[in-house]
Design a protein around this motif. Sequence first.
Motif, PDB file in Angstrom:
ATOM      1  N   SER A   1     -74.577  31.212  68.402  1.00 21.48           N
ATOM      2  CA  SER A   1     -74.244  31.681  67.316  1.00 21.48           C
ATOM      3  C   SER A   1     -74.593  33.374  67.341  1.00 21.48           C
ATOM      4  O   SER A   1     -74.116  34.608  66.420  1.00 21.48           O
ATOM      5  CB  SER A   1     -75.567  31.037  66.487  1.00 21.48           C
ATOM      6  N   LYS A   2     -75.636  33.268  68.190  1.00 17.67           N
ATOM      7  CA  LYS A   2     -76.432  35.303  68.141  1.00 17.67           C
ATOM      8  C   LYS A   2     -75.681  36.152  69.511  1.00 17.67           C
ATOM      9  O   LYS A   2     -75.315  35.127  70.857  1.00 17.67           O
ATOM     10  CB  LYS A   2     -77.888  35.258  68.090  1.00 17.67           C
ATOM     11  N   VAL A   3     -75.292  37.030  69.464  1.00 18.78           N
ATOM     12  CA  VAL A   3     -73.876  36.912  70.817  1.00 18.78           C
ATOM     13  C   VAL A   3     -74.809  38.935  70.893  1.00 18.78           C
ATOM     14  O   VAL A   3     -74.709  39.415  70.000  1.00 18.78           O
ATOM     15  CB  VAL A   3     -72.815  37.277  70.301  1.00 18.78           C
ATOM     16  N   ALA A   4     -74.508  38.776  72.163  1.00 15.71           N
ATOM     17  CA  ALA A   4     -74.504  40.548  72.525  1.00 15.71           C
ATOM     18  C   ALA A   4     -73.808  40.710  72.802  1.00 15.71           C
ATOM     19  O   ALA A   4     -72.529  40.379  73.934  1.00 15.71           O
ATOM     20  CB  ALA A   4     -75.495  40.143  73.673  1.00 15.71           C
ATOM     21  N   VAL A   5     -73.193  42.166  73.024  1.00 16.51           N
ATOM     22  CA  VAL A   5     -71.879  42.786  73.208  1.00 16.51           C
ATOM     23  C   VAL A   5     -72.153  44.169  74.129  1.00 16.51           C
ATOM     24  O   VAL A   5     -72.865  44.830  73.102  1.00 16.51           O
ATOM     25  CB  VAL A   5     -70.972  43.194  72.322  1.00 16.51           C
ATOM     26  N   VAL A   6     -71.336  44.989  75.254  1.00 15.39           N
ATOM     27  CA  VAL A   6     -71.612  45.389  75.990  1.00 15.39           C
ATOM     28  C   VAL A   6     -69.855  45.994  76.580  1.00 15.39           C
ATOM     29  O   VAL A   6     -69.346  45.270  77.223  1.00 15.39           O
ATOM     30  CB  VAL A   6     -72.668  45.876  77.258  1.00 15.39           C
ATOM     31  N   GLY A   7     -69.335  47.093  75.873  1.00 15.56           N
ATOM     32  CA  GLY A   7     -68.071  47.361  76.298  1.00 15.56           C
ATOM     33  C   GLY A   7     -68.455  47.953  77.527  1.00 15.56           C
ATOM     34  O   GLY A   7     -69.321  48.422  78.299  1.00 15.56           O
ATOM     35  N   GLY A   8     -67.312  47.879  78.116  1.00 16.71           N
ATOM     36  CA  GLY A   8     -67.005  48.324  79.850  1.00 16.71           C
ATOM     37  C   GLY A   8     -68.081  47.026  81.108  1.00 16.71           C
ATOM     38  O   GLY A   8     -68.089  46.008  80.773  1.00 16.71           O
ATOM     39  N   ASP A   9     -68.703  47.672  81.768  1.00 13.17           N
ATOM     40  CA  ASP A   9     -68.675  46.869  82.796  1.00 13.17           C
ATOM     41  C   ASP A   9     -70.554  47.116  82.361  1.00 13.17           C
ATOM     42  O   ASP A   9     -71.769  47.274  82.570  1.00 13.17           O
ATOM     43  CB  ASP A   9     -69.681  47.786  84.014  1.00 13.17           C
ATOM     44  N   GLY A  10     -70.995  45.619  82.305  1.00 16.84           N
ATOM     45  CA  GLY A  10     -71.854  45.595  81.320  1.00 16.84           C
ATOM     46  C   GLY A  10     -73.498  44.426  82.385  1.00 16.84           C
ATOM     47  O   GLY A  10     -74.505  44.436  81.861  1.00 16.84           O
ATOM     48  N   ASN A  11     -72.965  44.965  83.919  1.00 17.22           N
ATOM     49  CA  ASN A  11     -73.687  43.399  84.500  1.00 17.22           C
ATOM     50  C   ASN A  11     -75.088  43.747  84.793  1.00 17.22           C
ATOM     51  O   ASN A  11     -76.188  42.827  85.081  1.00 17.22           O
ATOM     52  CB  ASN A  11     -72.770  44.083  85.815  1.00 17.22           C
ATOM     53  N   LYS A  12     -75.618  44.992  84.597  1.00 15.97           N
ATOM     54  CA  LYS A  12     -77.339  45.261  84.522  1.00 15.97           C
ATOM     55  C   LYS A  12     -77.722  44.595  83.136  1.00 15.97           C
ATOM     56  O   LYS A  12     -78.643  44.933  82.997  1.00 15.97           O
ATOM     57  CB  LYS A  12     -77.491  46.296  85.086  1.00 15.97           C
ATOM     58  N   TYR A  13     -77.498  44.636  82.236  1.00  8.42           N
ATOM     59  CA  TYR A  13     -78.183  44.001  81.381  1.00  8.42           C
ATOM     60  C   TYR A  13     -78.074  43.096  80.746  1.00  8.42           C
ATOM     61  O   TYR A  13     -78.392  42.467  79.621  1.00  8.42           O
ATOM     62  CB  TYR A  13     -76.867  45.056  79.841  1.00  8.42           C
ATOM     63  N   ILE A  14     -77.964  42.370  81.517  1.00  8.01           N
ATOM     64  CA  ILE A  14     -78.312  40.504  81.526  1.00  8.01           C
ATOM     65  C   ILE A  14     -79.314  39.623  80.412  1.00  8.01           C
ATOM     66  O   ILE A  14     -79.576  39.076  80.239  1.00  8.01           O
ATOM     67  CB  ILE A  14     -77.276  39.883  82.768  1.00  8.01           C
ATOM     68  N   HIS A  15     -80.183  40.408  81.398  1.00  6.94           N
ATOM     69  CA  HIS A  15     -81.411  39.963  81.451  1.00  6.94           C
ATOM     70  C   HIS A  15     -81.580  40.747  80.223  1.00  6.94           C
ATOM     71  O   HIS A  15     -82.435  40.447  78.908  1.00  6.94           O
ATOM     72  CB  HIS A  15     -82.451  40.815  82.088  1.00  6.94           C
ATOM     73  N   ALA A  16     -81.479  41.962  79.214  1.00  3.78           N
ATOM     74  CA  ALA A  16     -81.409  42.605  78.619  1.00  3.78           C
ATOM     75  C   ALA A  16     -80.865  41.960  77.188  1.00  3.78           C
ATOM     76  O   ALA A  16     -81.292  41.055  75.536  1.00  3.78           O
ATOM     77  CB  ALA A  16     -80.749  43.988  78.086  1.00  3.78           C
ATOM     78  N   ALA A  17     -79.876  41.033  76.972  1.00  3.15           N
ATOM     79  CA  ALA A  17     -78.805  39.741  76.441  1.00  3.15           C
ATOM     80  C   ALA A  17     -80.056  39.189  76.198  1.00  3.15           C
ATOM     81  O   ALA A  17     -79.958  38.514  75.343  1.00  3.15           O
ATOM     82  CB  ALA A  17     -77.682  39.627  77.131  1.00  3.15           C
ATOM     83  N   LYS A  18     -80.360  38.088  77.212  1.00  3.91           N
ATOM     84  CA  LYS A  18     -81.385  37.286  77.696  1.00  3.91           C
ATOM     85  C   LYS A  18     -82.838  37.729  76.544  1.00  3.91           C
ATOM     86  O   LYS A  18     -82.986  36.590  75.367  1.00  3.91           O
ATOM     87  CB  LYS A  18     -81.254  36.975  78.337  1.00  3.91           C
ATOM     88  N   ARG A  19     -83.061  38.286  76.593  1.00  2.00           N
ATOM     89  CA  ARG A  19     -84.687  38.826  76.197  1.00  2.00           C
ATOM     90  C   ARG A  19     -84.537  39.426  74.416  1.00  2.00           C
ATOM     91  O   ARG A  19     -85.092  38.769  73.451  1.00  2.00           O
ATOM     92  CB  ARG A  19     -85.313  40.121  76.406  1.00  2.00           C
TER      93      ARG A  19
END
Length: 373
Positions: free
Chosen positions: A284-302
């Motif tokens: 139900s809750k979605v994070a999105v980063v355009g392009g290459d977002g590999n380094k943001y997986i932990h930010a998405a989890k947080r």
Amino acid sequence: MKTANGHEIIQLFESWSPKKIACMENDPIGLAIGTLNKEVTKVLVTLDVNEEVADEAIEKGCQLIIAHHPPIFRKLSNLRTDTPAGKLYEKLIKNDIAVYAAHTNLDVAEGGVNDLLADALELVDREILEKTYHEYLMKLAVFVPDDYAKNVRLALAKAGAGHIGNYDSCSFSTNGQGRFRALEGADPFIGDIGEMETTDEEKIEVVFPQSIKNKVLKAMLNAHPYEEPAYDIYTLAVETNEMGLGRVGKLKQPMTLVEFAEHVKAALNVPCVRVVGDMNKKVSKVAVVGGDGNKYIHAAKRSGADVFVTGDMYFHVAQDAQSIGLNIVDPGHHVEKVMIKGVAEKMDQLCRNEKLSVQFMQSEIDTEPFRFI
């Protein structure tokens, strides 16, 4: 409507997506090829600049290209026209087509790439995923004769000072007495040369973001009746105008991961996506980063996101996401093409507001290098 030159168009663009909000060190943004010192009637908006896009700009009679991906990403050691890149640059220069690149500043900007992706995915209650930029509030305290205080307050408000949350024209005043003596060479508004003067004054205090400091000071000085106004200006330890990369929001209705993956495919117009996670799990809750977002997986989890939509997911990063319980939907890097329509429409409106006669054309060239079979 009046004709525009390239500088006017880019000034409007940077009023929306300024260079200072770019979040990548040495991001090669700005004018990459050609000159803005010319009349511009047609602008081509594109994700990438390749030879087909250059041909398209020539065919459509464009004098300027606005691109998301910089055509010159690293410093050139030479400019040879017998290489693919050199041939492209030569064609653009010979046809007097300037290229302006807006990369991570367009990712961060409100209404930029990540907001456009979140719009396409129909996310609500959105927030920034990773804060990358802020300004500090400043405070101006200026001393004004009582009879002129209202004029100065109005001028400060018009310049943008005193805007706090959903309120504008905010200020605070205290009354007191100002004392001064005009020396030889002065042209005093009140009093005489060499005489001590005491007058009733109002101290006006307003806050504003540091980015409009010069505008606020100019407005105050123009409205103030004194030849030499007395004022204080200082920076506060209060952050404002926070901006950042990526967005986090909620779906209007929860879906299973497989249903959401199909939603991403349809919304972003891609033939397939890569998925990490339990296909039957509700999201139900979605994070999105355009392009290459590999380094943001932990930010998405947080952020509390159930699923992270981004491109170019690496194998080991996908494993890391799986280990922390973060679902991934990877629709590829090229979904940033949403900026073509978004930028063209935004710039068309900005130019209309300024009564500039400029046509913004959306590139029709597919620059996606991958084909799916």
